[in-house]
Design a protein around this motif. Structure first.
Motif, PDB file in Angstrom:
ATOM      1  N   ALA A   1       0.845  -1.206   0.000  1.00  0.00           N
ATOM      2  CA  ALA A   1       0.000   0.000   0.000  1.00  0.00           C
ATOM      3  C   ALA A   1       0.881   1.257   0.000  1.00  0.00           C
ATOM      4  O   ALA A   1       0.589   2.241  -0.695  1.00  0.00           O
ATOM      5  CB  ALA A   1      -0.918  -0.020   1.224  1.00  0.00           C
ATOM      6  N   LYS A   2       1.977   1.203   0.748  1.00  0.00           N
ATOM      7  CA  LYS A   2       2.872   2.369   0.835  1.00  0.00           C
ATOM      8  C   LYS A   2       3.548   2.619  -0.520  1.00  0.00           C
ATOM      9  O   LYS A   2       3.660   3.759  -0.990  1.00  0.00           O
ATOM     10  CB  LYS A   2       3.927   2.087   1.918  1.00  0.00           C
ATOM     11  CG  LYS A   2       4.716   3.295   2.325  1.00  0.00           C
ATOM     12  CD  LYS A   2       5.570   2.991   3.551  1.00  0.00           C
ATOM     13  CE  LYS A   2       6.662   4.023   3.656  1.00  0.00           C
ATOM     14  NZ  LYS A   2       7.735   3.597   4.517  1.00  0.00           N
ATOM     15  N   GLU A   3       3.960   1.526  -1.151  1.00  0.00           N
ATOM     16  CA  GLU A   3       4.628   1.638  -2.452  1.00  0.00           C
ATOM     17  C   GLU A   3       3.644   2.169  -3.523  1.00  0.00           C
ATOM     18  O   GLU A   3       4.024   2.966  -4.376  1.00  0.00           O
ATOM     19  CB  GLU A   3       5.175   0.250  -2.840  1.00  0.00           C
ATOM     20  CG  GLU A   3       5.895   0.159  -4.168  1.00  0.00           C
ATOM     21  CD  GLU A   3       7.192   0.960  -4.242  1.00  0.00           C
ATOM     22  OE1 GLU A   3       7.605   1.548  -3.221  1.00  0.00           O
ATOM     23  OE2 GLU A   3       7.757   1.012  -5.345  1.00  0.00           O
TER      24      GLU A   3
ATOM     25  N   TYR B   1      -5.574  -3.361  -6.782  1.00  0.00           N
ATOM     26  CA  TYR B   1      -4.831  -2.321  -7.515  1.00  0.00           C
ATOM     27  C   TYR B   1      -4.770  -2.688  -8.986  1.00  0.00           C
ATOM     28  O   TYR B   1      -4.741  -3.866  -9.352  1.00  0.00           O
ATOM     29  CB  TYR B   1      -3.393  -2.227  -6.980  1.00  0.00           C
ATOM     30  CG  TYR B   1      -3.320  -1.966  -5.507  1.00  0.00           C
ATOM     31  CD1 TYR B   1      -3.573  -0.698  -5.003  1.00  0.00           C
ATOM     32  CD2 TYR B   1      -2.985  -2.991  -4.605  1.00  0.00           C
ATOM     33  CE1 TYR B   1      -3.516  -0.442  -3.640  1.00  0.00           C
ATOM     34  CE2 TYR B   1      -2.920  -2.741  -3.250  1.00  0.00           C
ATOM     35  CZ  TYR B   1      -3.183  -1.469  -2.771  1.00  0.00           C
ATOM     36  OH  TYR B   1      -3.131  -1.227  -1.432  1.00  0.00           O
TER      37      TYR B   1
ATOM     38  N   SER C   1      -6.530   2.402  -7.154  1.00  0.00           N
ATOM     39  CA  SER C   1      -6.815   1.479  -6.054  1.00  0.00           C
ATOM     40  C   SER C   1      -8.310   1.503  -5.758  1.00  0.00           C
ATOM     41  O   SER C   1      -8.966   2.538  -5.909  1.00  0.00           O
ATOM     42  CB  SER C   1      -6.003   1.848  -4.812  1.00  0.00           C
ATOM     43  OG  SER C   1      -5.900   3.233  -4.676  1.00  0.00           O
TER      44      SER C   1
ATOM     45  N   ARG D   1       1.171   4.218  -2.954  1.00  0.00           N
ATOM     46  CA  ARG D   1       1.040   5.675  -2.719  1.00  0.00           C
ATOM     47  C   ARG D   1       2.248   6.417  -3.287  1.00  0.00           C
ATOM     48  O   ARG D   1       2.121   7.479  -3.883  1.00  0.00           O
ATOM     49  CB  ARG D   1       0.888   5.964  -1.219  1.00  0.00           C
ATOM     50  CG  ARG D   1      -0.549   5.782  -0.721  1.00  0.00           C
ATOM     51  CD  ARG D   1      -0.766   6.455   0.618  1.00  0.00           C
ATOM     52  NE  ARG D   1       0.112   5.926   1.653  1.00  0.00           N
ATOM     53  CZ  ARG D   1      -0.110   4.798   2.341  1.00  0.00           C
ATOM     54  NH1 ARG D   1      -1.194   4.074   2.077  1.00  0.00           N
ATOM     55  NH2 ARG D   1       0.734   4.388   3.254  1.00  0.00           N
ATOM     56  N   ARG D   2       3.429   5.822  -3.154  1.00  0.00           N
ATOM     57  CA  ARG D   2       4.647   6.469  -3.668  1.00  0.00           C
ATOM     58  C   ARG D   2       4.561   6.590  -5.202  1.00  0.00           C
ATOM     59  O   ARG D   2       4.863   7.629  -5.770  1.00  0.00           O
ATOM     60  CB  ARG D   2       5.886   5.646  -3.259  1.00  0.00           C
ATOM     61  CG  ARG D   2       7.189   6.411  -3.365  1.00  0.00           C
ATOM     62  CD  ARG D   2       8.393   5.504  -3.181  1.00  0.00           C
ATOM     63  NE  ARG D   2       8.486   4.430  -4.183  1.00  0.00           N
ATOM     64  CZ  ARG D   2       8.895   4.600  -5.429  1.00  0.00           C
ATOM     65  NH1 ARG D   2       9.279   5.787  -5.839  1.00  0.00           N
ATOM     66  NH2 ARG D   2       8.943   3.582  -6.274  1.00  0.00           N
TER      67      ARG D   2
ATOM     68  N   GLN E   1       1.800   6.645  -7.017  1.00  0.00           N
ATOM     69  CA  GLN E   1       0.741   7.611  -7.371  1.00  0.00           C
ATOM     70  C   GLN E   1       1.245   9.039  -7.202  1.00  0.00           C
ATOM     71  O   GLN E   1       0.995   9.902  -8.048  1.00  0.00           O
ATOM     72  CB  GLN E   1      -0.498   7.390  -6.503  1.00  0.00           C
ATOM     73  CG  GLN E   1      -1.244   6.111  -6.859  1.00  0.00           C
ATOM     74  CD  GLN E   1      -2.322   5.747  -5.843  1.00  0.00           C
ATOM     75  OE1 GLN E   1      -2.224   6.113  -4.662  1.00  0.00           O
ATOM     76  NE2 GLN E   1      -3.338   5.012  -6.285  1.00  0.00           N
ATOM     77  N   GLN E   2       1.996   9.277  -6.110  1.00  0.00           N
ATOM     78  CA  GLN E   2       2.507  10.636  -5.884  1.00  0.00           C
ATOM     79  C   GLN E   2       3.495  11.038  -6.977  1.00  0.00           C
ATOM     80  O   GLN E   2       3.632  12.194  -7.326  1.00  0.00           O
ATOM     81  CB  GLN E   2       3.177  10.741  -4.510  1.00  0.00           C
ATOM     82  CG  GLN E   2       2.155  11.011  -3.425  1.00  0.00           C
ATOM     83  CD  GLN E   2       2.639  10.616  -2.042  1.00  0.00           C
ATOM     84  OE1 GLN E   2       3.811  10.305  -1.853  1.00  0.00           O
ATOM     85  NE2 GLN E   2       1.738  10.625  -1.091  1.00  0.00           N
TER      86      GLN E   2
END
Ligand code: BTN
Length: 310
Positions: free
Chosen positions: A29-31, A49, A44, A33-34, A36-37
């Motif tokens: 999940a963290k990766e 995903y 998602s 977000r990275r 997407q940013q």
């Protein structure tokens, strides 16, 4: 395998991704977000995903390539400019055909020192050329890229020299543009960076621009990119015969036989565009009947097209 390479256009549940990558669900999940940013179109939902359909990621692009261009292919979320990254690779010895693509650019460059707005949803890429042409053919490279873009997009035509444009209610709107940055050593062309920006989605564009999806609603960016690379390669090969190439270029011209106003070094010129020479220069016939050659700079069409035709 990294997360980006593991994603596809089908939804994959988070736990399945985590297991195949040997990571925890939280790490996945963290990766996501990275990514997407950074501007990479990963979606998602409760189903997991997926990549946005048509994203120009390597797993979509590489299997579809038909020519030499696009190998190797460097895909990025956000860059200052794809030209900067490709220049770095060129200096390190990257081969002809290398492509750098970014989902967004924070300092995209246009012709004449302008900025190129690069909102998410467009195609922004640079292609490395190491042509063995004489230097005087250099001005024809962006014209060939322009011809490749018209053939690939299948809509619009070219405002001289190489703006992919289309008439909307009598006004020209820009669908894409080409920027050539060349590294010349003495009398030799060391390499050329051919930067291409295509407006695909409609959002976030300047007033004078339009997105290709306005005319081709279902257009996928990966397919558009692959077609553009193939058609640019084909059009560049046609430069072996500059006269034959220019005849084909003229068939796509939206500038020829129209009233124009040219701004460039030297005095401004108004008149009617009457020819494009095999050097790539635009020939404008002024009111006094004199013919003037425009070799660089900006040319605007005068009046709305509906007025010009009456
Ligand atoms: C123009 O002014 O018409 C040319 C625009 C070229 C924009 C592209 S986007 C990819 C590449 N990177 C840049 O910074 N510029 C070119």
């Amino acid at each position: 395998m990294d997360l980006l390479a593991a994603l596809s256009e089908d939804w994959t549940p988070g736990p399945a991704l985590a297991e195949s990558l040997g990571k925890t669900r939280q790490a996945v999940a963290k990766e996501v977000r990275r990514l997407q940013q950074a501007g990479i179109p990963v979606e998602s939902s409760r189903r997991g995903y997926r990549l946005a359909p048509g994203a120009p990621v390597p797993q979509n692009v590489l299997p579809k390539l038909k020519g030499r261009f696009g190998r190797p292919y460097h895909y990025h979320g956000t860059l200052t400019s794809t030209q900067d990254e490709l220049r770095r690779l060129a200096e390190a010895g990257a081969p002809e055909g290398t492509v750098v693509l970014a989902e967004r650019q924070t300092a995209g460059r246009g012709r004449q020192g302008r900025r190129w707005q690069s909102p998410g949803g467009g195609l922004y890429f640079s292609l490395l050329l190491r042509p063995a042409y004489p230097l005087d053919r250099l001005p024809l490279l962006p014209l060939a890229a322009g011809v490749g873009l018209v053939r690939a997009a299948g809509v619009g035509g070219l405002k001289w020299p190489n703006d992919l444009s289309v008439f909307v209610d009598g006004e020209l709107k820009k669908l894409g543009g080409v920027l050539l940055e060349a590294q010349v050593l003495g009398e030799e062309l060391h390499y050329a960076l051919l930067g291409v920006g295509l407006n695909v989605a409609e959002g976030g564009l300047p007033e004078e621009a339009a997105g290709i999806r306005r005319f081709l609603p279902g257009a996928r960016r990966d397919e558009l990119l692959v077609r553009a690379l193939y058609e640019i390669e084909r059009a560049l090969a046609e430069l072996e015969d500059p006269e034959g190439f220019i005849k084909r270029y003229k068939l796509h011209s939206l500038t020829l036989y129209r009233p124009v106003f040219a701004r460039w070094v030297g005095e401004p010129i108004s008149g009617v565009a009457v020819d494009v020479e095999p050097t790539g220069a635009l020939v404008v016939r002024t009111k006094s009947g004199r013919k003037k050659r425009v070799t660089a700079g900006e040319v605007s069409l005068v009046g709305r097209v509906s007025e010009v035709r009456t």
